[in-house]
Design a protein around this motif. Structure first.
Motif, PDB file in Angstrom:
ATOM      1  N   MET A   2      96.130  65.489  36.148  1.00  0.00           N
ATOM      2  CA  MET A   2      96.269  66.759  35.662  1.00  0.00           C
ATOM      3  C   MET A   2      96.495  66.834  33.921  1.00  0.00           C
ATOM      4  O   MET A   2      95.780  67.613  33.332  1.00  0.00           O
ATOM      5  N   LEU A   3      97.128  65.910  33.458  1.00  0.00           N
ATOM      6  CA  LEU A   3      97.372  66.144  32.090  1.00  0.00           C
ATOM      7  C   LEU A   3      96.156  65.692  31.504  1.00  0.00           C
ATOM      8  O   LEU A   3      95.957  65.933  30.508  1.00  0.00           O
ATOM      9  N   ASP A   4      95.615  64.404  31.730  1.00  0.00           N
ATOM     10  CA  ASP A   4      94.450  64.113  31.371  1.00  0.00           C
ATOM     11  C   ASP A   4      93.206  65.100  31.383  1.00  0.00           C
ATOM     12  O   ASP A   4      92.315  65.303  30.411  1.00  0.00           O
ATOM     13  N   HIS A   5      93.208  65.675  32.353  1.00  0.00           N
ATOM     14  CA  HIS A   5      92.224  67.142  32.525  1.00  0.00           C
ATOM     15  C   HIS A   5      92.285  68.113  31.410  1.00  0.00           C
ATOM     16  O   HIS A   5      91.447  68.680  30.880  1.00  0.00           O
ATOM     17  N   PHE A   6      93.664  68.532  31.049  1.00  0.00           N
ATOM     18  CA  PHE A   6      94.129  69.356  30.120  1.00  0.00           C
ATOM     19  C   PHE A   6      94.030  68.896  28.855  1.00  0.00           C
ATOM     20  O   PHE A   6      94.056  69.498  27.519  1.00  0.00           O
TER      21      PHE A   6
END
Length: 293
Positions: free
Chosen positions: A205-209
């Motif tokens: 999720m961190l990578d997604h954002f």
């Protein structure tokens, strides 16, 4: 070190909630078998870099004993070999956390008749069958001691629709698995329950954002609900609190959440916060959806 000398298996410990759970059990001194499919040099989920060896090292760094074991929990022989190893090396099992998921790349935002049937059925195999197989072989180790804790990691603490039939079925099913196991294990003093995180601030999720844990709040500019997110260590501390509770049997068969357990047990996320996704969702998501109807 309330869990020193306790033996745990955390399935799906490569990343996300599984990694957080393994680490926080280690924080209280537990010996944790960290299982998953991704090992160094051989990732099993796309290009994700996380491995079970890395998780085990993090467990050690937090004060526990991390033992990485490559296991595909949909393969019966691999699960049997894992449990035989735990019995040989430790002679007992205190905590089993069924966190295997493997469905992110299988979920499509489509109605079930347009959704890939192959992907939908594979999701059930990874997220439900794997839990059943693992419990089938692991729980007898607890029955021998007439003690133990089995935790089914799910999404949500209610029976509302989760936006996709196959995803919904997977997450609701493990709640029912926990409830059914609790009934059959009651006479053996073994606790079985389901546990959900809130909006999980996982590595993916961190990578997604496009943010890191250090500046995660910047992602709220893209999704305002992310401000109520929690790290995987929050559910980790929830599991550790349950595993340390001498009266946890009273919760057997229940569906629990990080946001309700945090004030009960007094733990926080690693940044000192106590995110309450349940309250946030009710006030800012469900309420807004009702206003739009």
């Amino acid at each position: 070190m309330q869990l020193k000398g306790k033996i745990a298996i955390v399935t799906g410990a490569t990343r996300g909630a599984g990694r957080g759970i393994a680490c926080m059990l280690g924080e209280l001194g537990a010996t944790v078998y960290c299982t998953g499919r991704s090992v160094r040099g051989n990732p099993a989920t796309g290009n994700r870099p996380e491995t079970i060896e890395e998780t085990a090292e993090m467990v050690n760094a937090h004060g526990g004993v991390g033992i990485p074991v490559q296991v595909d929990h949909t393969v019966v022989e691999q699960v049997k070999t894992l449990i035989e190893r735990v019995k040989l090396e430790q002679g007992r099992l205190n905590v089993l956390v069924n966190d295997v998921w493997g469905g992110d790349e299988l979920t499509e935002s489509k109605p079930f008749w347009e959704h890939s049937l192959q992907k939908g059925l594979l999701m059930q195999q990874r997220a439900i069958y794997s839990h059943l197989i693992t419990s089938h072989y692991a729980v007898p180790l607890m029955i021998e001691q007439k003690q133990g804790l089995v935790i089914e990691v799910t999404d949500g603490d209610n029976f509302s629709y989760r936006g996709n039939l196959f995803y919904d079925l997977a997450k609701i099913s493990v709640i029912r698995i926990a409830y059914a196991m609790a009934q059959e294990l009651r006479s053996y003093n073994i606790t079985a329950l389901a546990l959900t995180p809130g909006f999980l601030r996982s590595e993916a999720m961190l990578d997604h954002f496009g943010v890191a844990e250090e500046n995660w709040q910047d992602a709220a500019k893209q999704d305002p609900h992310f401000i109520a997110s929690e790290t995987p260590f929050y559910i980790g501390r929830a599991v550790a609190a349950l595993a340390s509770d001498p009266n946890v049997f009273k919760k057997s068969g229940g569906v629990l959440s990080t946001w309700n357990l945090a004030p009960e047990y007094g733990f926080t996320d690693i940044d000192g916060r106590q995110p309450n996704w349940g309250k946030y969702f009710a006030e800012n998501v469900a309420n807004q959806e009702q206003l739009l109807v």
